[in-house]
Design a protein around this motif. Structure first.
Motif, short mmCIF file in Angstrom:
data_model
loop_
_atom_site.label_atom_id
_atom_site.label_comp_id
_atom_site.label_asym_id
_atom_site.label_seq_id
_atom_site.Cartn_x
_atom_site.Cartn_y
_atom_site.Cartn_z
N ALA A 122 -16.81 -17.82 -1.41
CA ALA A 122 -15.83 -17.05 -2.17
C ALA A 122 -15.79 -15.60 -1.70
O ALA A 122 -14.72 -14.98 -1.60
N SER A 123 -16.95 -15.03 -1.38
CA SER A 123 -16.99 -13.62 -0.96
C SER A 123 -16.31 -13.41 0.38
O SER A 123 -15.53 -12.47 0.54
N VAL A 124 -16.56 -14.29 1.37
CA VAL A 124 -15.93 -14.10 2.68
C VAL A 124 -14.44 -14.42 2.62
O VAL A 124 -13.64 -13.81 3.33
N ASN A 125 -14.05 -15.38 1.77
CA ASN A 125 -12.63 -15.66 1.61
C ASN A 125 -11.92 -14.49 0.94
O ASN A 125 -10.77 -14.18 1.28
N LEU A 126 -12.61 -13.83 0.01
CA LEU A 126 -12.03 -12.64 -0.63
C LEU A 126 -11.84 -11.53 0.39
O LEU A 126 -10.79 -10.88 0.42
N ILE A 127 -12.83 -11.31 1.23
CA ILE A 127 -12.72 -10.26 2.26
C ILE A 127 -11.61 -10.60 3.25
O ILE A 127 -10.82 -9.73 3.64
N ASP A 128 -11.51 -11.87 3.63
CA ASP A 128 -10.49 -12.27 4.59
C ASP A 128 -9.10 -12.12 3.99
O ASP A 128 -8.16 -11.69 4.69
N ALA A 129 -8.94 -12.48 2.72
CA ALA A 129 -7.62 -12.44 2.09
C ALA A 129 -7.19 -11.03 1.70
O ALA A 129 -6.02 -10.83 1.35
N THR A 130 -8.09 -10.07 1.77
CA THR A 130 -7.74 -8.69 1.41
C THR A 130 -7.93 -7.74 2.60
O THR A 130 -6.96 -7.30 3.21
N VAL A 131 -9.18 -7.48 2.96
CA VAL A 131 -9.47 -6.51 4.03
C VAL A 131 -8.88 -6.97 5.37
O VAL A 131 -8.15 -6.22 6.02
N HIS A 132 -9.17 -8.20 5.77
CA HIS A 132 -8.67 -8.68 7.05
C HIS A 132 -7.15 -8.79 7.06
O HIS A 132 -6.49 -8.50 8.06
N TYR A 133 -6.59 -9.23 5.94
CA TYR A 133 -5.13 -9.35 5.86
C TYR A 133 -4.45 -8.00 6.07
O TYR A 133 -3.47 -7.89 6.81
N VAL A 134 -4.97 -6.98 5.41
CA VAL A 134 -4.41 -5.63 5.57
C VAL A 134 -4.54 -5.19 7.03
O VAL A 134 -3.60 -4.61 7.61
N LEU A 135 -5.70 -5.46 7.65
CA LEU A 135 -5.89 -5.10 9.05
C LEU A 135 -4.87 -5.79 9.94
O LEU A 135 -4.29 -5.18 10.85
N TYR A 136 -4.62 -7.07 9.73
CA TYR A 136 -3.63 -7.80 10.53
C TYR A 136 -2.25 -7.17 10.37
O TYR A 136 -1.52 -6.98 11.36
N MET A 137 -1.87 -6.86 9.14
CA MET A 137 -0.55 -6.29 8.90
C MET A 137 -0.40 -4.94 9.59
O MET A 137 0.64 -4.65 10.20
N VAL A 138 -1.43 -4.12 9.51
CA VAL A 138 -1.35 -2.80 10.13
C VAL A 138 -1.33 -2.92 11.66
O VAL A 138 -0.56 -2.23 12.34
N MET A 139 -2.16 -3.83 12.22
CA MET A 139 -2.18 -4.00 13.67
C MET A 139 -0.86 -4.56 14.18
O MET A 139 -0.36 -4.15 15.24
N ILE A 140 -0.27 -5.50 13.45
CA ILE A 140 1.04 -6.02 13.84
C ILE A 140 2.08 -4.92 13.80
O ILE A 140 2.91 -4.79 14.71
N LYS A 141 2.07 -4.11 12.75
CA LYS A 141 3.02 -3.00 12.62
C LYS A 141 2.86 -2.01 13.76
O LYS A 141 3.86 -1.55 14.35
N ARG A 142 1.64 -1.68 14.11
CA ARG A 142 1.41 -0.72 15.18
C ARG A 142 1.87 -1.29 16.53
O ARG A 142 2.38 -0.54 17.38
N GLN A 143 1.69 -2.59 16.73
CA GLN A 143 2.19 -3.18 17.97
C GLN A 143 3.70 -3.12 18.03
O GLN A 143 4.28 -2.84 19.09
N LEU A 144 4.37 -3.39 16.93
CA LEU A 144 5.83 -3.33 16.89
C LEU A 144 6.33 -1.92 17.16
O LEU A 144 7.42 -1.73 17.72
N GLU A 145 5.53 -0.93 16.77
CA GLU A 145 5.90 0.47 16.99
C GLU A 145 5.43 1.00 18.33
O GLU A 145 5.66 2.17 18.66
N GLY A 146 4.76 0.15 19.11
CA GLY A 146 4.26 0.57 20.41
C GLY A 146 3.07 1.50 20.34
O GLY A 146 2.81 2.25 21.29
N LYS A 147 2.33 1.45 19.25
CA LYS A 147 1.17 2.32 19.07
C LYS A 147 -0.12 1.55 19.35
O LYS A 147 -0.16 0.33 19.32
#
Length: 255
Positions: A71-96
């Motif tokens: 439950a703890s690692v799924n919580l981290i993946d569904a929150t912390v890692h998810y936010v990281l993926y969204m930010v990294m995808i956004k930065r790639q789209l912006e060429g950063k």
């Protein structure tokens, strides 16, 4: 193993077929953001909020996730890692650049996967639970973040843009300080937290072994690398040690 091969194949095929506007990691991060939602569903099942919709999967494929550690690692993946993926995808789209975030993510998810595989082996050895074929689905999340980390260290050229001037001593000491703090978390803080919370099981044992291995590996890489490489390892260490401490706290003291 078939599922792991298919997962890696999908990422490679997407990087070849779709327009060449992004590197392969872009497609992998998109896929990972979807798996975060799967982990969210498994988390809800584990804490009793999914009305047994995923109970069969947890029983026949990944029983180790039907625990407070799962439950703890799924919580981290569904929150912390998810936010990281969204930010990294956004930065790639912006060429950063997303290298620093990527190194933090690699450290965090590799800690999770190392403990998962290590605890599966320890649990199988002492009869706590048996190893199911579903564990092979996690292999890409061990291999690909490792490749990302190695790519950042040995393939991606070091930054040449203008940066604040630092003395050679400062450039070496700061990354070394992060590695030292990461080592303290791995070898002292996380084990003492588990001990204080009277939490001893295959997961806390696997975390200690994984933390020890990461500490030795990073020290060796730091001794052999440049100051710039040391900075990259500092971001990785921050993610790895942070995940170790947070998952131990959630596993032993919250969930």
């Amino acid at each position: 193993m078939l599922g792991s091969a298919v997962l890696i194949g999908v990422v490679w095929a997407a990087s070849q077929i779709l327009p060449k506007r992004h590197d392969p990691w872009y497609y992998f991060f998109i896929l990972c953001s979807w798996t975060c939602m799967v982990d969210l569903a498994l988390l809800l099942e584990t804490i009793g909020l999914a009305d047994d919709r995923f109970e069969l999967w947890l029983k026949i494929a990944e029983p180790y996730l039907d625990t407070t550690w799962g439950a703890s690692v799924n919580l981290i993946d569904a929150t912390v890692h998810y936010v990281l993926y969204m930010v990294m995808i956004k930065r790639q789209l912006e060429g950063k650049s997303y290298d620093k975030l990527g190194l933090f993510w690699a450290g965090s998810i590799l800690n999770s996967m190392s403990v998962l595989l290590g605890s599966a082996y320890l649990g199988h050895a002492d009869g706590t639970h048996e190893i199911k074929a579903g564990i092979s689905l996690n292999i890409p999340y061990l291999i690909l973040p490792t490749l990302f980390f190695l790519q950042q260290l040995f393939v991606v050229p070091e930054a040449t843009e203008a940066a604040p001037r630092q003395t050679p001593i400062t450039a070496r000491l700061l990354p070394s300080a992060f590695l030292f703090i990461g080592g303290l978390v791995n070898l002292t803080a996380a084990p003492l937290l588990a001990l204080n919370l009277e939490c001893s099981n295959v997961f806390t044992k696997a975390q200690y072994y994984a933390g020890f291995a990461f500490t030795i590996l990073l020290i060796n890489l730091q001794l052999e690398g440049s100051a710039q490489r040391g900075k990259k390892m500092a971001y990785f260490t921050f993610g790895q040690a942070g995940h170790a401490l947070l998952s131990t706290f959630l596993h032993c003291g919250v969930l």
